[in-house]
Design an enzyme around this catalytic site. Structure first.
Site, PDB file in Angstrom:
ATOM      1  N   TRP A   1      73.470 -29.530  11.491  1.00 32.42           N
ATOM      2  CA  TRP A   1      73.244 -30.294  10.274  1.00 32.42           C
ATOM      3  C   TRP A   1      73.630 -29.501   9.043  1.00 32.42           C
ATOM      4  O   TRP A   1      73.497 -29.995   7.934  1.00 32.42           O
ATOM      5  CB  TRP A   1      71.789 -30.741  10.130  1.00 32.42           C
ATOM      6  CG  TRP A   1      71.387 -31.865  11.025  1.00 32.42           C
ATOM      7  CD1 TRP A   1      70.290 -31.902  11.824  1.00 32.42           C
ATOM      8  CD2 TRP A   1      72.049 -33.116  11.211  1.00 32.42           C
ATOM      9  NE1 TRP A   1      70.245 -33.092  12.505  1.00 32.42           N
ATOM     10  CE2 TRP A   1      71.309 -33.860  12.147  1.00 32.42           C
ATOM     11  CE3 TRP A   1      73.217 -33.675  10.680  1.00 32.42           C
ATOM     12  CZ2 TRP A   1      71.692 -35.132  12.558  1.00 32.42           C
ATOM     13  CZ3 TRP A   1      73.593 -34.937  11.098  1.00 32.42           C
ATOM     14  CH2 TRP A   1      72.831 -35.654  12.028  1.00 32.42           C
TER      15      TRP A   1
ATOM     16  N   HIS B   1      69.251 -29.330   7.416  1.00 27.59           N
ATOM     17  CA  HIS B   1      67.997 -28.715   7.841  1.00 27.59           C
ATOM     18  C   HIS B   1      66.989 -28.666   6.692  1.00 27.59           C
ATOM     19  O   HIS B   1      65.794 -28.898   6.900  1.00 27.59           O
ATOM     20  CB  HIS B   1      68.256 -27.302   8.375  1.00 27.59           C
ATOM     21  CG  HIS B   1      68.704 -27.292   9.810  1.00 27.59           C
ATOM     22  ND1 HIS B   1      67.908 -27.732  10.840  1.00 27.59           N
ATOM     23  CD2 HIS B   1      69.873 -26.903  10.376  1.00 27.59           C
ATOM     24  CE1 HIS B   1      68.558 -27.611  11.991  1.00 27.59           C
ATOM     25  NE2 HIS B   1      69.747 -27.122  11.731  1.00 27.59           N
TER      26      HIS B   1
ATOM     27  N   ASP C   1      68.853 -20.171  12.532  1.00 28.31           N
ATOM     28  CA  ASP C   1      70.300 -20.017  12.433  1.00 28.31           C
ATOM     29  C   ASP C   1      70.683 -18.674  11.833  1.00 28.31           C
ATOM     30  O   ASP C   1      71.744 -18.132  12.138  1.00 28.31           O
ATOM     31  CB  ASP C   1      70.908 -21.144  11.596  1.00 28.31           C
ATOM     32  CG  ASP C   1      71.301 -22.353  12.435  1.00 28.31           C
ATOM     33  OD1 ASP C   1      71.611 -22.158  13.628  1.00 28.31           O
ATOM     34  OD2 ASP C   1      71.291 -23.476  11.918  1.00 28.31           O
TER      35      ASP C   1
ATOM     36  N   ARG D   1      70.278 -15.905  14.944  1.00 27.53           N
ATOM     37  CA  ARG D   1      70.718 -16.076  16.335  1.00 27.53           C
ATOM     38  C   ARG D   1      71.919 -15.217  16.703  1.00 27.53           C
ATOM     39  O   ARG D   1      72.182 -15.024  17.886  1.00 27.53           O
ATOM     40  CB  ARG D   1      71.014 -17.543  16.636  1.00 27.53           C
ATOM     41  CG  ARG D   1      72.118 -18.183  15.825  1.00 27.53           C
ATOM     42  CD  ARG D   1      72.285 -19.634  16.224  1.00 27.53           C
ATOM     43  NE  ARG D   1      73.207 -20.320  15.338  1.00 27.53           N
ATOM     44  CZ  ARG D   1      73.968 -21.334  15.725  1.00 27.53           C
ATOM     45  NH1 ARG D   1      73.933 -21.734  16.977  1.00 27.53           N
ATOM     46  NH2 ARG D   1      74.763 -21.925  14.868  1.00 27.53           N
TER      47      ARG D   1
ATOM     48  N   HIS E   1      69.282 -24.049  20.661  1.00 29.85           N
ATOM     49  CA  HIS E   1      69.720 -24.946  19.598  1.00 29.85           C
ATOM     50  C   HIS E   1      70.351 -26.239  20.108  1.00 29.85           C
ATOM     51  O   HIS E   1      70.689 -27.100  19.296  1.00 29.85           O
ATOM     52  CB  HIS E   1      70.730 -24.229  18.694  1.00 29.85           C
ATOM     53  CG  HIS E   1      70.137 -23.104  17.897  1.00 29.85           C
ATOM     54  ND1 HIS E   1      69.867 -23.205  16.552  1.00 29.85           N
ATOM     55  CD2 HIS E   1      69.756 -21.852  18.266  1.00 29.85           C
ATOM     56  CE1 HIS E   1      69.356 -22.065  16.121  1.00 29.85           C
ATOM     57  NE2 HIS E   1      69.277 -21.218  17.145  1.00 29.85           N
TER      58      HIS E   1
ATOM     59  N   HIS F   1      63.176 -26.054  12.540  1.00 26.07           N
ATOM     60  CA  HIS F   1      64.628 -26.062  12.714  1.00 26.07           C
ATOM     61  C   HIS F   1      65.070 -26.951  13.876  1.00 26.07           C
ATOM     62  O   HIS F   1      66.028 -27.732  13.742  1.00 26.07           O
ATOM     63  CB  HIS F   1      65.115 -24.629  12.959  1.00 26.07           C
ATOM     64  CG  HIS F   1      66.599 -24.525  13.073  1.00 26.07           C
ATOM     65  ND1 HIS F   1      67.420 -24.348  11.986  1.00 26.07           N
ATOM     66  CD2 HIS F   1      67.421 -24.586  14.155  1.00 26.07           C
ATOM     67  CE1 HIS F   1      68.680 -24.294  12.377  1.00 26.07           C
ATOM     68  NE2 HIS F   1      68.705 -24.435  13.703  1.00 26.07           N
TER      69      HIS F   1
ATOM     70  N   ASP G   1      68.039 -29.963  14.980  1.00 24.02           N
ATOM     71  CA  ASP G   1      69.041 -29.803  16.034  1.00 24.02           C
ATOM     72  C   ASP G   1      69.014 -30.941  17.050  1.00 24.02           C
ATOM     73  O   ASP G   1      70.051 -31.452  17.463  1.00 24.02           O
ATOM     74  CB  ASP G   1      68.826 -28.474  16.764  1.00 24.02           C
ATOM     75  CG  ASP G   1      69.300 -27.273  15.967  1.00 24.02           C
ATOM     76  OD1 ASP G   1      69.952 -27.463  14.925  1.00 24.02           O
ATOM     77  OD2 ASP G   1      69.006 -26.135  16.393  1.00 24.02           O
TER      78      ASP G   1
ATOM     79  N   HIS H   1      74.789 -31.776  19.200  1.00 22.89           N
ATOM     80  CA  HIS H   1      73.941 -30.737  19.783  1.00 22.89           C
ATOM     81  C   HIS H   1      73.313 -31.219  21.079  1.00 22.89           C
ATOM     82  O   HIS H   1      72.475 -30.526  21.662  1.00 22.89           O
ATOM     83  CB  HIS H   1      72.868 -30.292  18.784  1.00 22.89           C
ATOM     84  CG  HIS H   1      73.341 -29.199  17.886  1.00 22.89           C
ATOM     85  ND1 HIS H   1      72.926 -27.893  18.000  1.00 22.89           N
ATOM     86  CD2 HIS H   1      74.236 -29.213  16.881  1.00 22.89           C
ATOM     87  CE1 HIS H   1      73.529 -27.152  17.093  1.00 22.89           C
ATOM     88  NE2 HIS H   1      74.334 -27.939  16.397  1.00 22.89           N
TER      89      HIS H   1
ATOM     90  N   HIS I   1      82.629 -30.737  15.404  1.00 22.25           N
ATOM     91  CA  HIS I   1      81.240 -30.284  15.290  1.00 22.25           C
ATOM     92  C   HIS I   1      80.889 -30.009  13.829  1.00 22.25           C
ATOM     93  O   HIS I   1      79.831 -30.418  13.344  1.00 22.25           O
ATOM     94  CB  HIS I   1      81.015 -29.029  16.135  1.00 22.25           C
ATOM     95  CG  HIS I   1      79.564 -28.674  16.292  1.00 22.25           C
ATOM     96  ND1 HIS I   1      78.844 -29.003  17.414  1.00 22.25           N
ATOM     97  CD2 HIS I   1      78.701 -28.032  15.471  1.00 22.25           C
ATOM     98  CE1 HIS I   1      77.604 -28.579  17.281  1.00 22.25           C
ATOM     99  NE2 HIS I   1      77.487 -27.977  16.103  1.00 22.25           N
TER     100      HIS I   1
ATOM    101  N   ASP J   1      77.969 -31.547  11.632  1.00 23.52           N
ATOM    102  CA  ASP J   1      76.956 -30.609  11.150  1.00 23.52           C
ATOM    103  C   ASP J   1      76.829 -30.642   9.636  1.00 23.52           C
ATOM    104  O   ASP J   1      75.729 -30.681   9.092  1.00 23.52           O
ATOM    105  CB  ASP J   1      77.332 -29.171  11.548  1.00 23.52           C
ATOM    106  CG  ASP J   1      76.665 -28.723  12.833  1.00 23.52           C
ATOM    107  OD1 ASP J   1      75.901 -29.504  13.415  1.00 23.52           O
ATOM    108  OD2 ASP J   1      76.909 -27.583  13.238  1.00 23.52           O
TER     109      ASP J   1
END
Length: 297
Positions: free
Chosen positions: A17, A22, A58, A61, A73, A130, A134, A140, A163, A167
């Site tokens: 996103w 988010h 995020d 990670r 995620h 979060h 997702d 996702h 993607h 996102d």
């Protein structure tokens, strides 16, 4: 620990996103918090802005010591879009690594677990904030082309991948991020979606007795859009900033809106039987450690 903020500055910026989405989900959830939930959330987040807290998973990670969180995620549905979509938990959620469905269930339990230190419960709250974003992002929940990461497209004249379009680029264009700063754009979008929720949506009922079942249902809902729209037609190499964008906006709004409404009800339910006085008493007894400060970066 001193090098961690510097390292974060060089990490990849591809977020589910995007940061805007988010932040919006977190702000939207907070608008339906009870006063009790608001107090406990602020306590566990040490007063950190809730939209900033939602970005924590995020941010960390790609740090080697947090590499084990990457699989949390998403859930990679090994289906066959656009002809057939669907999630099979035993097939698509690896036992060794987990997935977004199992992560929501696990961290929900940890937030309410009074045997854990407060910093771990605060960290798990950040993961919950979060992962609700997702699990509501269609790509996702899809294995095809690594969730669209290897699907080359164009958006408003810019080469990118499918993607990233879902996102970040659609949401940013729709919410007017080019005209406002990120937090303000997210807050304004959340206020708009909250007004829609108040007008025509019944209160969200939460199946807290089986968080994994709930999260799996939401993932399946998002995954269905992969067949009905996201990959319904071959968009390789096409510019998706026009007609495709217009068709995607209602889906983005639907998923962000549901994620925020559901997250608000979820966190209210987690904190319903937790006492602020008990948390404050635990804080007095805790010994500060370096790990306590990582979550606030």
């Amino acid at each position: 620990m001193l090098l961690l903020p510097l390292l974060l500055a060089f990490l990849p910026q591809t977020l589910a996103w995007g940061a805007l989405g988010h932040r919006t989900v977190a702000y939207l959830a907070s608008l339906s918090f009870t006063p009790h939930t608001t107090r406990l959330t602020n306590f566990l987040l040490h007063g950190q802005d809730i939209s900033e807290a939602a970005l924590f998973p995020d941010k960390i990670r790609y740090i080697p010591s947090f590499a084990y969180t990457r699989a949390w995620h998403y859930i990679d549905a090994a289906d066959s879009p656009p002809h057939q979509c669907g999630i099979n938990i035993t097939r698509d959620c690896a036992v060794e690594t987990g997935c977004v469905v199992s992560a929501i269930a696990n961290h929900t339990e940890r937030v309410g677990n009074d045997s854990l230190p407060l910093w771990q419960r605060g960290q798990s709250l950040r993961f919950v904030l979060h992962f609700f974003g997702d699990v509501h992002q269609p790509l996702h929940t899809e294995a095809e082309d690594r969730g669209g990461n290897e699907y080359a497209v164009v958006f408003d004249g810019r080469a990118t991948n499918l993607h990233s379009v879902w996102d970040t680029l659609i949401a940013n264009k729709h919410a007017g991020l080019g005209h406002d700063d990120e937090e303000l754009a997210a807050w304004n979008w959340a206020l708009w979606l909250h007004a829609l929720n108040q007008a025509d949506q019944p209160p969200e009922r939460v199946c807290m007795r089986d968080p994994a079942k709930c999260a799996l249902g939401w993932a399946g809902e998002a995954n269905a859009y992969v067949c009905s729209y996201v990959l319904a037609h071959d968009v390789h190499g096409r510019d998706l900033g026009g007609e495709y964008y217009e068709g995607a906006v209602p889906i983005i709004e639907d998923m962000v809106r549901k994620a925020g409404r559901r997250l608000g009800a979820w966190v209210n339910a987690i904190f319903e039987d937790i006492s602020l006085a008990n948390l404050e008493a635990m804080k007095v007894l805790e010994t500060p450690s370096p790990e306590m400060f990582v979550q606030e970066l």
